[in-house]
Each structure stands twice: as C-alpha cells, then as structure tokens.
Design a protein around this motif. Sequence first.
Motif, PDB file in Angstrom:
ATOM      1  N   THR A 435       0.828  -1.104   0.196  1.00  0.00           N
ATOM      2  CA  THR A 435      -0.050   0.083  -0.165  1.00  0.00           C
ATOM      3  C   THR A 435       0.776   1.249  -0.031  1.00  0.00           C
ATOM      4  O   THR A 435       1.835   1.334   0.979  1.00  0.00           O
ATOM      5  N   LEU A 436       0.771   2.206  -1.020  1.00  0.00           N
ATOM      6  CA  LEU A 436       1.787   3.199  -1.364  1.00  0.00           C
ATOM      7  C   LEU A 436       0.743   4.372  -0.878  1.00  0.00           C
ATOM      8  O   LEU A 436      -0.350   4.370  -1.282  1.00  0.00           O
ATOM      9  N   SER A 437       1.374   5.292  -0.162  1.00  0.00           N
ATOM     10  CA  SER A 437       0.892   6.800   0.420  1.00  0.00           C
ATOM     11  C   SER A 437       1.378   7.559  -0.729  1.00  0.00           C
ATOM     12  O   SER A 437       2.445   8.325  -0.604  1.00  0.00           O
ATOM     13  N   LEU A 438       0.639   7.764  -1.782  1.00  0.00           N
ATOM     14  CA  LEU A 438       0.980   8.769  -2.908  1.00  0.00           C
ATOM     15  C   LEU A 438      -0.087   9.639  -2.760  1.00  0.00           C
ATOM     16  O   LEU A 438      -1.217   9.517  -3.454  1.00  0.00           O
ATOM     17  N   PRO A 439       0.162  11.015  -2.676  1.00  0.00           N
ATOM     18  CA  PRO A 439      -0.874  12.136  -2.590  1.00  0.00           C
ATOM     19  C   PRO A 439      -1.559  12.149  -3.877  1.00  0.00           C
ATOM     20  O   PRO A 439      -1.051  12.166  -5.149  1.00  0.00           O
ATOM     21  N   SER A 526       7.620  -2.676   5.310  1.00  0.00           N
ATOM     22  CA  SER A 526       8.178  -2.315   6.627  1.00  0.00           C
ATOM     23  C   SER A 526       8.597  -0.893   6.235  1.00  0.00           C
ATOM     24  O   SER A 526       8.419   0.159   7.073  1.00  0.00           O
ATOM     25  N   ILE A 527       9.520  -0.748   5.213  1.00  0.00           N
ATOM     26  CA  ILE A 527       9.847   0.768   4.904  1.00  0.00           C
ATOM     27  C   ILE A 527       8.797   1.869   4.654  1.00  0.00           C
ATOM     28  O   ILE A 527       8.913   2.724   4.823  1.00  0.00           O
ATOM     29  N   LEU A 528       7.828   1.136   3.907  1.00  0.00           N
ATOM     30  CA  LEU A 528       6.834   1.978   3.747  1.00  0.00           C
ATOM     31  C   LEU A 528       6.083   2.344   5.003  1.00  0.00           C
ATOM     32  O   LEU A 528       5.708   3.562   5.050  1.00  0.00           O
ATOM     33  N   ASP A 529       5.833   1.621   5.723  1.00  0.00           N
ATOM     34  CA  ASP A 529       5.514   2.015   6.970  1.00  0.00           C
ATOM     35  C   ASP A 529       6.010   2.872   8.122  1.00  0.00           C
ATOM     36  O   ASP A 529       5.612   3.723   8.638  1.00  0.00           O
ATOM     37  N   GLN A 530       7.232   2.678   7.950  1.00  0.00           N
ATOM     38  CA  GLN A 530       8.347   3.473   8.773  1.00  0.00           C
ATOM     39  C   GLN A 530       8.503   4.879   8.295  1.00  0.00           C
ATOM     40  O   GLN A 530       8.574   5.719   9.105  1.00  0.00           O
ATOM     41  N   THR A 531       8.161   5.171   6.937  1.00  0.00           N
ATOM     42  CA  THR A 531       8.061   6.397   6.570  1.00  0.00           C
ATOM     43  C   THR A 531       6.890   6.958   6.182  1.00  0.00           C
ATOM     44  O   THR A 531       6.718   8.295   5.897  1.00  0.00           O
ATOM     45  N   ARG A 532       5.707   6.525   6.454  1.00  0.00           N
ATOM     46  CA  ARG A 532       4.359   6.874   6.520  1.00  0.00           C
ATOM     47  C   ARG A 532       4.198   8.173   7.464  1.00  0.00           C
ATOM     48  O   ARG A 532       4.371   7.949   8.615  1.00  0.00           O
ATOM     49  N   GLY A 533       3.946   9.212   6.868  1.00  0.00           N
ATOM     50  CA  GLY A 533       3.509  10.267   7.473  1.00  0.00           C
ATOM     51  C   GLY A 533       4.926  11.039   7.968  1.00  0.00           C
ATOM     52  O   GLY A 533       4.970  11.979   8.608  1.00  0.00           O
ATOM     53  N   THR A 534       6.224  10.772   7.290  1.00  0.00           N
ATOM     54  CA  THR A 534       7.312  11.475   7.690  1.00  0.00           C
ATOM     55  C   THR A 534       7.772  12.425   6.398  1.00  0.00           C
ATOM     56  O   THR A 534       7.076  12.229   5.310  1.00  0.00           O
ATOM     57  N   PRO A 535       8.660  13.176   6.424  1.00  0.00           N
ATOM     58  CA  PRO A 535       9.138  14.023   5.593  1.00  0.00           C
ATOM     59  C   PRO A 535       9.442  13.240   4.214  1.00  0.00           C
ATOM     60  O   PRO A 535       9.563  13.368   3.036  1.00  0.00           O
ATOM     61  N   ALA A 536      10.138  11.908   4.428  1.00  0.00           N
ATOM     62  CA  ALA A 536      10.440  10.975   3.452  1.00  0.00           C
ATOM     63  C   ALA A 536       9.482  10.193   2.529  1.00  0.00           C
ATOM     64  O   ALA A 536       9.654   9.447   1.844  1.00  0.00           O
ATOM     65  N   GLU A 537       8.092  10.397   3.326  1.00  0.00           N
ATOM     66  CA  GLU A 537       7.147   9.545   2.921  1.00  0.00           C
ATOM     67  C   GLU A 537       7.032   9.598   1.214  1.00  0.00           C
ATOM     68  O   GLU A 537       7.078   8.344   0.469  1.00  0.00           O
ATOM     69  N   ARG A 538       6.861  10.717   0.491  1.00  0.00           N
ATOM     70  CA  ARG A 538       6.514  10.657  -0.810  1.00  0.00           C
ATOM     71  C   ARG A 538       7.834  10.210  -1.556  1.00  0.00           C
ATOM     72  O   ARG A 538       7.735   9.214  -2.646  1.00  0.00           O
ATOM     73  N   VAL A 544       9.500   3.071  -4.285  1.00  0.00           N
ATOM     74  CA  VAL A 544       8.900   1.722  -4.207  1.00  0.00           C
ATOM     75  C   VAL A 544       8.114   1.371  -5.367  1.00  0.00           C
ATOM     76  O   VAL A 544       8.292   0.397  -6.257  1.00  0.00           O
ATOM     77  N   LEU A 545       7.287   2.514  -5.713  1.00  0.00           N
ATOM     78  CA  LEU A 545       6.584   2.221  -7.114  1.00  0.00           C
ATOM     79  C   LEU A 545       7.425   2.245  -8.358  1.00  0.00           C
ATOM     80  O   LEU A 545       7.391   1.233  -9.199  1.00  0.00           O
ATOM     81  N   ARG A 792      -3.456  11.025   1.364  1.00  0.00           N
ATOM     82  CA  ARG A 792      -2.306  10.167   0.846  1.00  0.00           C
ATOM     83  C   ARG A 792      -3.050   9.051   0.277  1.00  0.00           C
ATOM     84  O   ARG A 792      -4.032   8.517   0.811  1.00  0.00           O
ATOM     85  N   GLY A 793      -3.070   9.124  -1.017  1.00  0.00           N
ATOM     86  CA  GLY A 793      -3.660   8.207  -1.810  1.00  0.00           C
ATOM     87  C   GLY A 793      -3.320   6.898  -1.984  1.00  0.00           C
ATOM     88  O   GLY A 793      -2.156   6.621  -1.379  1.00  0.00           O
ATOM     89  N   LYS A 794      -3.829   6.109  -3.163  1.00  0.00           N
ATOM     90  CA  LYS A 794      -3.388   4.801  -3.252  1.00  0.00           C
ATOM     91  C   LYS A 794      -3.057   4.719  -4.938  1.00  0.00           C
ATOM     92  O   LYS A 794      -3.544   5.347  -5.506  1.00  0.00           O
ATOM     93  N   LYS A 795      -1.908   3.826  -5.123  1.00  0.00           N
ATOM     94  CA  LYS A 795      -1.745   3.657  -6.631  1.00  0.00           C
ATOM     95  C   LYS A 795      -2.803   2.654  -7.046  1.00  0.00           C
ATOM     96  O   LYS A 795      -3.134   1.766  -6.396  1.00  0.00           O
ATOM     97  N   SER A 796      -3.168   3.106  -8.214  1.00  0.00           N
ATOM     98  CA  SER A 796      -4.446   2.113  -8.745  1.00  0.00           C
ATOM     99  C   SER A 796      -3.515   1.042  -9.555  1.00  0.00           C
ATOM    100  O   SER A 796      -2.846   1.111 -10.545  1.00  0.00           O
ATOM    101  N   TRP A 797      -4.039  -0.113  -8.904  1.00  0.00           N
ATOM    102  CA  TRP A 797      -3.358  -1.438  -9.493  1.00  0.00           C
ATOM    103  C   TRP A 797      -4.298  -2.027 -10.551  1.00  0.00           C
ATOM    104  O   TRP A 797      -3.790  -2.807 -11.487  1.00  0.00           O
TER     105      TRP A 797
END
Length: 797
Positions: A435-439, A526-538, A544-545, A792-797
């Motif tokens: 699950t990607l947090s892509l605005p 794990s890395i997606l969750d660790q960076t979710r909501g941080t400056p590095a999120e995007r 990852v995408l 924070r949106g989602k990538k459409s698969w």
Amino acid sequence: MAFNWRARILEHLAHAAYRPTRLRELERMIRVPDAESTSFRESMLGLQDEGAIEIAGDDTVRLPRMGEEITGRIRITMRGDGFVTPERPTREGDLFVQGGATMDAISGDRVRVRVSRRTDHYDRPSQSDRPTGRVVEVLERAQTRFAGTLEKDGRQWIVRPDGRKLDGPVIVRDAESKGGKPGVKVVFDLIRFPTEHRWAEGAIVEVLGEAGQPDAETRSVIMSYGLREAFPDDVSAQAAKLAREFAVEQDSGSWPDRLDLTKELTFTIDPPDARDYDDAISIAWDEERQEWALGVHIADVAHFVHAGSPLDQEAAARGNSTYLPRRVLPMLPEALSNGVCSLQEGVARLTRSAIVNLDTKGRITGTRLAASVIRSRKRMTYLEAQAVIDGDLDEAARHAKTEPVWPPELIEALKQCDRLAKVLRKRRLDAGMITLSLPESELVFDEDGRVKDVVPEDGAFTHTLIEMFMVEANEALARTFADITVPLIRRVHPEPATTEFTALRLAARTVGRRMPDEPTRHDLQSILDQTRGTPAERSVHYAVLRSMSKAIYSPAMIGHFALASEHYTHFTSPIRRYPDLLVHRAMDAYLAETDNGAHPPGGRGKRDLAARLMGDPGVLAEEKLIEFGQHCSSTEVQSEGAERDLRTFLVLQFLQEHHMGDELPAAVTGLSPGGNGLFITLEKYFVDGFAKSAELSANSGRAERWEIDESSGRLRSQRSGAHIGVGDRVTVRIMSIDTAARRMELMVTSTLQSAASTMPSMRGDGFRDFTSGRGGKKKAKGHKKGFKQGRRGKKSW
C-alpha cells in the motif's frame, strides 16, 4: 500457461546494476517460482540460440557486446544529443549519439545507428571508452502529428511545439490559408523533420482556438496523443439501436435465464460526478454460519457488444476510456456507457455477478458466478456512504446526489460492508499487499474551465472498501479459470527482480534505513510503514513504486505482486476497459456450460469442461490474448500520458497566473545525476519542478560546490558541510514556468523539515540547514501556517 520469461531476463541483464551471474543465481534473483523453473530455463536456452545472451563455460550469463550497427528507439535530450536503446539489449546499454549525428530523428523514432569505438595505438578497440553512434537511417517515425502555438517570426510563420518530443520551432507556409493568426493553437503534420542545420517544416491540419484556452489545450492533447474522439456513424447508430431494443426488453420485465436479484438490496458507491455506474454491491451476514455473502454485480456489457461488430471493433481500438480533466473520451457511446449499461438507481439492469462467501477472517468459503439482473436501490457518493457508516446523516445529506433517505436495512448493509472491508484489508496486508501513500488531488475549475484551486482528494475509507470488494471479484474470475486451466486475459504484475531496488536503496539510505540485498514484500511493507507520515514518505513510496514494473494485460498466470494475489484479472469495469469485456465473454461461455454457474464441475468434469470451452468463440486462444494484452496495455499508457500531460499544463498555467515569485512548501523527490540539481514536488499542487544546486547558496552570498555524498545519498556542500536530500521538506520560489514545454524552474529558499534529522549520523551538531550553514530551520517568507497537505492516496493497480 507457462510464462515466457524472455522479456524479464533481458530487462534484468540490461539493468545498470547487473553483473555477470551464474544461471542458478540468476533464476533466484529474478524470483522465478518453482513451477516456472522449466519455462525459465527454456527461455534462457532460446535466447542463447538466438545470440541474445551469452552463457559462459562457468554458467555465468551476460548480454553480448554491441555490434557495428544497431537498431533501436532514440531519445533526444534538451541539448540535442541522443541516446538509443537497442532493440536487442547489449552489455553497453544505451548508445550515446552526439548532437549533429542524429540526422533528422526526433524522440521516439526507430533508427539504424552505426557504432564507433575508439582504438588504442595498436588499432584495437579500447576497453575503457564507451562506444558512440551516428544515425544512418530513420526506419520508423514514432509521431508525425503535433500541436503547438502559431507565431510570426519576421515574415514567416512558425509553430512553437507543445511538450518535449519536438524541440525548436517548426516552419509552416500555409498559416493564412488555414485562418491562422499569432497566438492560436494549431495541429500540424511534420513534412520535413529537423536537423542540426535546419528547422522542421509542417502543414497545419486544424486551428483549435486561442492558445491557453482550456478547450483548445484539451483538443491539442487529444490530437497529439492520437486519441479517438467522435464515434463513427455506424457505431453510434448500432449503440442507439441496442438501447431502443433493450427498452422493449425491459418493459417485459422477464429474464428467465438470469439469476433474479431485483428484490435484493443492491447499491452503488461512486464519485459525485460519475455518470457510468458499472459496479453495484450487495451484502448479507449469516449469524449462524458466521460468514458474509458479498455480491459484486457488474454491468453486462457483453450482452450488448458482440464480438466482431462495429461497436466491438471501435471499443477494441480504443482499449479503454480516457479520463481527462473536464472531458471523458468513453470506450463506448453514451447510449450504452451512461445509458442501458449503467447501473442507475431504480431501474432493472443486466449484470454479471460474483458472489463470494467469506468467514470472519476474510477466508473464502464459496464462490458463485452468474448472469443476473438487479435493480439498484440507492446511488451514493463515497463521502455520503462514509458519513452514513459514521452515523452522521446530516453530513451524508450534504454529499448526496439523490434523495437523502437511507432505510435501516441500507444503513446496516453499509456497516457490514465496512466491517468486511477492514477484515479483507487486514488479510491482504498480512499476505504482503503493498500500500503506497501517494498524494492525490482534485482540480477545481471556474466557469471558463480554468483551474481556480487544487484540493486534496477526500480520504474516505469507502474508497478502500470498494477497492477491496472489486479485488475479490476480480480474483474470483481469475481463480475459476485457473482451476479449469482455460486461458483468460489477466492483469499481471511480476515480483520485482533484485536489481530493480537500486533507487529504493538510495532513497532508504538518505533517511537512515537499510534495505536487505533481497528484500521481500514484507521488507517493502516495513519501509513503507516506517516512512508513512514522515518527510521522506513521498520519495520513498515513489521509489518503491519505481522499483516495480507496471502491471500489464497478459494470459500468463504469474499473479499480481502488489496485491499479493496468486490469480488476478480485470472483470469489474467493462464499460471503460476492453480486457474486462473479454473476461465477460469467457465468463459467458463458462456460465452456458454450468447452468448459469449453479453446477460447476469437479474432478474429471473440469477437463471435459475445459475441452468444451476451448471450442467456444468467447474463449480466445493464448496467442490472441497476448495480442489484445499488448494492445490494451499500450492504449492504457497513452491515456494515462494524455491525462497527466493536460493536468500538468492546467496546474502550471494556474501557478503562472497566480503564484509566480511566490514561496510555497515542497518536497525533494530526487537528485539529478552528478548533483547539479534537485527534482522537487510542490506539496499542494503535486506538480514537479527543477532547482539548480548552484542556486542553493544564493541566501548565503557565497559560492558553494555541491556533490552527492555516496555514504548518505544526499547533496552536500564541500565548504560548509550543509546538505539537502530526498525526503526533505523545503520552501521554494517559483522562478519561471514554460507551460508549452511543461517545465517549471524553482529556487530552494529554506528547509522546513529534513529527512536526515532521523539519521543518527546527522543529528545534533552534525545537522546543518543548507540555507544558513548552521543548525535550525529558517521560516520561509510567505509560508502559510496551517497549510494542509493532500491526502495520502493509493496507486491504482
């Protein structure tokens, strides 16, 4: 079917990070499933026989060296140099062609190139120098029709082309005869291509209107991307005839060969501006059995669109609907897409249903496929449905597009949907769903069609709810056909090879995280969750995408990596996607042989069923499915490119008119090779720009030399030690915008929040704001307190 691994092998070997590897290790790096090992080895041997790869005596595999001549697609840079990607990959990678040696090729052309290598004093090829090339023939033009703005240059007329494919002005000699005047948007065909010594020449095909006007720019993008607008007369006539015939059929109210669900509670949840409703939901909870019966009911487009008809041929050519800002180019005429196929409230509609039984853990306990008929009880928007689930009916009424009445049974059904969707989401996350947090954002237009604001897309969970249910239905179809080993067009997404994580490792390093050499899907989670909501999120989520290939259409049974799905297809949107229509036709053949899905065979009966289905015209051979898959994957890319291109223009135009020179919050999303600049995304507007590293020291008044620090992956000043990198939130000033070229130049004025502040080696005294060379953060002039980021949106698969 056995998956043909050729493309994956060549893509892996051509990656810049690849080093010669033994065959067994290569199989592991590409992550070939055990069941596909034989197919993989056969593909390797076939490539070796063709000379496409070399396998040494010690079993190491590599690409061959570049020969004296290659063919491939050329990409022209802003400086006029070219890079040719060989059709048959070689170990040297893309071939550099210096400006002046490109003939009249433009980006995307297929070219034949003569290869040159430097030689030593013994006249032997130098091993240290990369080869260069000279274009000797343009074999195929990628594009001959373009759009741009007409101008007068002295006594001659020229067109300034839109976009970046065609650089430099184009001479046109028939401007007056076409009614052209300075400042209008025109479409033109190239009749002479540009060279180093002369401009291109074109002939005006159509004058679209004043440049910058939304309608003219929209048509410009449509024509530049070769999208189909109006339907041919015979197609429109056929659609109208089918709609009239269905009205008569509907009056009879009798469909004896279908599962009659008209008395069941069904409903739709869609965006507020939707007009084609192709999916409806029903749900029932069995207290005694402790399980849900989820019904996903999809518009029965195959009932109307028969294979080989004019309507079908046009839909196949389009491949999909294209959703541009303020304009939709539908795959089917509106008499069908917005009419008799659309699951409108209160009217009987023909559907194909996937009814899936699930226990309290989200495990599947049964599946029924059927041709059906429903009558949707309620049309809801995402925000309306979410408010009903939350118990706020006043809020629901504000977002309703139909009468704001929700009977108790509908409210209970929505709450059951919410419960089930959360169970399904947990099950998929446990299985490794990415699950990607892509605005994402929505454009707000004024009455003239110009952007007047950009707002975050709503964050209602009902978006995820519908997504989870559609995925279940798509899997039900794919699973059914896999079980009887009958070909089906699928939505496939291979697992990334280890070489594809290079950019992600760099992005992770910049924020103090380490990626394993061979990351699993759970490492990615794990890395997606660790960076979710941080400056590095995007930046990390985009990395990852980018590490994953794009999902495509193919009959290969290799699953969908991002969804953690073993068998997946597209079944739920036949109004707007042609592959879904192909799946419906195959489903039709299956239902005809199983008493409308009521009696699926078991054991030996599956083989008999498969043999009968293979003779049905609705079940296409693998070769035909491959052909359709390639075509529909291509039309999807074209549509996405057109939507992105027009959206970028409209947002840049808005910024040019309202925010030139303003300072706005943004995020660093990448560094250019060599460290000469940063790629930056404006936070609210989700549009990209470029900032030169040479201008980073403008505030200090001292010249700085910036280089990429290999240990941290960040851009660092040699003099002051200041640094900036991927994931940093910054304030930027808009310096210039070229809407035609879709370019924006920015200047970074201050740091708002550094991703490096989470790195132990850069905390405390070691952290320096690049603008001051000292610790701390400067408040940017013009920065608005309380700025709201996009959802924070989602990538459409």
